[in-house]
Write a protein that holds these residues in place. Structure first.
Motif, mmCIF file in Angstrom:
data_model
loop_
_atom_site.group_PDB
_atom_site.id
_atom_site.type_symbol
_atom_site.label_atom_id
_atom_site.label_comp_id
_atom_site.label_asym_id
_atom_site.label_seq_id
_atom_site.Cartn_x
_atom_site.Cartn_y
_atom_site.Cartn_z
ATOM 1 N N ASN A 166 0.812 -1.223 0.000
ATOM 2 C CA ASN A 166 0.000 0.000 0.000
ATOM 3 C C ASN A 166 0.843 1.268 0.000
ATOM 4 O O ASN A 166 0.307 2.361 0.091
ATOM 5 C CB ASN A 166 -0.991 0.045 1.167
ATOM 6 C CG ASN A 166 -1.938 -1.121 1.141
ATOM 7 O OD1 ASN A 166 -2.348 -1.555 0.079
ATOM 8 N ND2 ASN A 166 -2.267 -1.645 2.305
ATOM 9 N N GLY A 167 2.166 1.135 -0.074
ATOM 10 C CA GLY A 167 3.039 2.297 -0.192
ATOM 11 C C GLY A 167 3.145 2.677 -1.657
ATOM 12 O O GLY A 167 2.793 1.904 -2.547
ATOM 13 N N GLY A 168 3.631 3.858 -1.910
ATOM 14 C CA GLY A 168 3.787 4.281 -3.293
ATOM 15 C C GLY A 168 4.604 5.542 -3.399
ATOM 16 O O GLY A 168 4.799 6.251 -2.409
ATOM 17 N N ALA A 169 5.078 5.810 -4.591
ATOM 18 C CA ALA A 169 5.887 7.002 -4.853
ATOM 19 C C ALA A 169 6.104 7.103 -6.351
ATOM 20 O O ALA A 169 5.620 6.272 -7.122
ATOM 21 C CB ALA A 169 7.227 6.907 -4.125
ATOM 22 N N ASP A 170 6.841 8.146 -6.750
ATOM 23 C CA ASP A 170 7.212 8.253 -8.152
ATOM 24 C C ASP A 170 8.541 7.529 -8.349
ATOM 25 O O ASP A 170 9.443 7.630 -7.527
ATOM 26 C CB ASP A 170 7.318 9.721 -8.592
ATOM 27 C CG ASP A 170 8.274 10.520 -7.728
ATOM 28 O OD1 ASP A 170 9.415 10.765 -8.177
ATOM 29 O OD2 ASP A 170 7.891 10.888 -6.604
ATOM 30 N N TYR A 171 8.648 6.763 -9.423
ATOM 31 C CA TYR A 171 9.836 5.970 -9.738
ATOM 32 C C TYR A 171 10.259 6.303 -11.162
ATOM 33 O O TYR A 171 9.425 6.372 -12.064
ATOM 34 C CB TYR A 171 9.533 4.476 -9.603
ATOM 35 C CG TYR A 171 9.133 4.091 -8.192
ATOM 36 C CD1 TYR A 171 10.095 3.768 -7.250
ATOM 37 C CD2 TYR A 171 7.796 4.084 -7.801
ATOM 38 C CE1 TYR A 171 9.735 3.429 -5.952
ATOM 39 C CE2 TYR A 171 7.428 3.747 -6.511
ATOM 40 C CZ TYR A 171 8.403 3.420 -5.597
ATOM 41 O OH TYR A 171 8.045 3.099 -4.302
ATOM 42 N N SER A 172 11.572 6.500 -11.367
ATOM 43 C CA SER A 172 12.061 6.987 -12.651
ATOM 44 C C SER A 172 13.228 6.173 -13.195
ATOM 45 O O SER A 172 13.976 5.555 -12.434
ATOM 46 C CB SER A 172 12.533 8.440 -12.518
ATOM 47 O OG SER A 172 11.507 9.259 -12.023
ATOM 48 N N TRP A 223 2.017 -0.247 -4.423
ATOM 49 C CA TRP A 223 2.338 -1.672 -4.394
ATOM 50 C C TRP A 223 1.250 -2.488 -3.706
ATOM 51 O O TRP A 223 0.826 -2.169 -2.608
ATOM 52 C CB TRP A 223 3.692 -1.881 -3.714
ATOM 53 C CG TRP A 223 4.725 -1.024 -4.369
ATOM 54 C CD1 TRP A 223 5.287 0.118 -3.890
ATOM 55 C CD2 TRP A 223 5.257 -1.200 -5.679
ATOM 56 N NE1 TRP A 223 6.144 0.656 -4.818
ATOM 57 C CE2 TRP A 223 6.146 -0.130 -5.928
ATOM 58 C CE3 TRP A 223 5.074 -2.152 -6.681
ATOM 59 C CZ2 TRP A 223 6.841 -0.008 -7.128
ATOM 60 C CZ3 TRP A 223 5.771 -2.020 -7.867
ATOM 61 C CH2 TRP A 223 6.638 -0.955 -8.077
ATOM 62 N N SER A 224 0.822 -3.570 -4.359
ATOM 63 C CA SER A 224 -0.234 -4.438 -3.824
ATOM 64 C C SER A 224 0.252 -5.868 -3.588
ATOM 65 O O SER A 224 -0.515 -6.716 -3.155
ATOM 66 C CB SER A 224 -1.422 -4.456 -4.791
ATOM 67 O OG SER A 224 -1.003 -4.892 -6.068
ATOM 68 N N GLN A 225 1.522 -6.133 -3.862
ATOM 69 C CA GLN A 225 2.083 -7.480 -3.698
ATOM 70 C C GLN A 225 3.457 -7.362 -3.056
ATOM 71 O O GLN A 225 4.276 -6.543 -3.481
ATOM 72 C CB GLN A 225 2.190 -8.145 -5.066
ATOM 73 C CG GLN A 225 2.744 -9.547 -5.045
ATOM 74 C CD GLN A 225 2.794 -10.135 -6.461
ATOM 75 O OE1 GLN A 225 1.950 -9.829 -7.298
ATOM 76 N NE2 GLN A 225 3.789 -10.960 -6.708
ATOM 77 N N ALA A 226 3.714 -8.175 -2.038
ATOM 78 C CA ALA A 226 5.002 -8.144 -1.336
ATOM 79 C C ALA A 226 6.020 -9.025 -2.057
ATOM 80 O O ALA A 226 5.674 -9.886 -2.852
ATOM 81 C CB ALA A 226 4.826 -8.620 0.099
ATOM 82 N N ALA A 263 6.049 -7.033 3.313
ATOM 83 C CA ALA A 263 4.691 -7.536 3.566
ATOM 84 C C ALA A 263 3.967 -6.711 4.623
ATOM 85 O O ALA A 263 2.757 -6.822 4.771
ATOM 86 C CB ALA A 263 4.752 -9.004 3.981
ATOM 87 N N THR A 264 4.701 -5.899 5.362
ATOM 88 C CA THR A 264 4.085 -5.025 6.354
ATOM 89 C C THR A 264 3.437 -3.844 5.635
ATOM 90 O O THR A 264 4.121 -3.113 4.929
ATOM 91 C CB THR A 264 5.149 -4.500 7.344
ATOM 92 O OG1 THR A 264 5.828 -5.617 7.923
ATOM 93 C CG2 THR A 264 4.519 -3.635 8.413
ATOM 94 N N PRO A 265 2.129 -3.672 5.815
ATOM 95 C CA PRO A 265 1.468 -2.563 5.124
ATOM 96 C C PRO A 265 1.976 -1.206 5.601
ATOM 97 O O PRO A 265 2.369 -1.048 6.758
ATOM 98 C CB PRO A 265 -0.009 -2.732 5.473
ATOM 99 C CG PRO A 265 -0.140 -4.108 6.003
ATOM 100 C CD PRO A 265 1.193 -4.491 6.570
ATOM 101 N N ALA A 266 1.955 -0.239 4.709
ATOM 102 C CA ALA A 266 2.325 1.128 5.071
ATOM 103 C C ALA A 266 1.335 1.640 6.113
ATOM 104 O O ALA A 266 0.149 1.325 6.063
ATOM 105 C CB ALA A 266 2.292 2.015 3.834
#
Length: 171
Positions: free
Chosen positions: A37-43, A85-88, A115-118
Motif C-alpha cells: 500500500n506504499g507508493g511514490a514516483d519511480y524513474s 504496491w499491492s504485492q510483497a 509484507a508489512t502494510p504502510a
C-alpha cells in the motif's frame, strides 16, 4: 515551476570496463524498498542508452500485477510513473522506451516490497504538468501570446511587437 523527478532514479548504461573487455554485463537496478500500500514516483533515465540527438517518443511501465500506476511523466530523457504496491516480495518492473530513431530500450528495475502494510496508504499527488522546458516555436509562441502587449505598470515581461521585453520594477 514544472515538477521534475529528483529521487528514485536509476541510470542504466552498463560498466565501461566490462564493455571494453567484450563482456555483456547486465547490472542490477533497484529502487529503494517500499511497503504494501506504499507508493511514490519511480524513474529511469535513458540518457546513456540513447543515440546522440535521439529523443524518447513513447514509454511504458509494467509491474506485472504487483502494483498499480496512477500517472506517467516524461521529462527529457527521464521517464517516471507513480506506482503503488499491492504485492510483497522482490518485484521486477519492466520499463520500456521507444526512441525517435525507432530503437526500443528496456530496463528491468527491482523493488523490494515489505509484507508489512504502510501505516498510511499512499495516495498519488496530481499528475505533473506538461514539460515545456525545451524552447521551440510552439512554446515561444504560446509564451509570447500570454504576455501583455503594453508594459506592465509594476514591471515584468511584455510582448513588444513579438519581441519579449522586460521592464524593471519601479524603485
Amino acid at each position: 515551476m514544472t515538477w521534475r523527478p529528483s529521487a528514485r532514479i536509476v541510470r542504466p548504461g552498463g560498466c565501461a570496463t566490462a564493455q571494453l573487455r567484450g563482456m555483456a554485463l547486465q547490472p542490477l537496478f533497484a529502487w529503494p524498498d517500499s511497503n504494501l500500500n506504499g507508493g511514490a514516483d519511480y524513474s529511469v533515465d535513458f540518457s546513456s542508452l540513447l543515440s546522440p540527438g535521439e529523443t524518447i517518443e513513447a514509454f511504458a511501465f509494467d509491474t506485472g500485477g504487483a502494483g498499480s500506476q496512477a500517472w506517467t511523466y516524461l521529462s527529457g530523457t527521464i521517464v517516471t510513473a507513480w506506482l503503488s504496491w499491492s504485492q510483497a516480495g522482490s518485484v521486477p518492473v519492466s520499463v520500456c522506451a521507444l526512441g525517435s530513431t525507432g530503437a526500443s530500450y528496456q530496463v528491468v528495475v527491482t523493488i523490494s516490497v515489505s509484507a508489512t502494510p504502510a501505516l498510511i496508504a499512499a495516495s498519488p499527488p496530481p499528475a505533473p504538468g506538461v514539460d515545456i522546458s525545451a524552447v521551440n516555436s510552439a512554446t515561444m509562441s504560446a509564451w509570447l501570446s500570454s504576455l501583455p502587449t503594453q508594459p506592465p505598470a509594476s514591471g515584468g515581461w511584455w510582448n513588444n511587437a513579438n519581441i519579449p521585453t522586460y521592464k524593471a520594477p519601479a524603485s
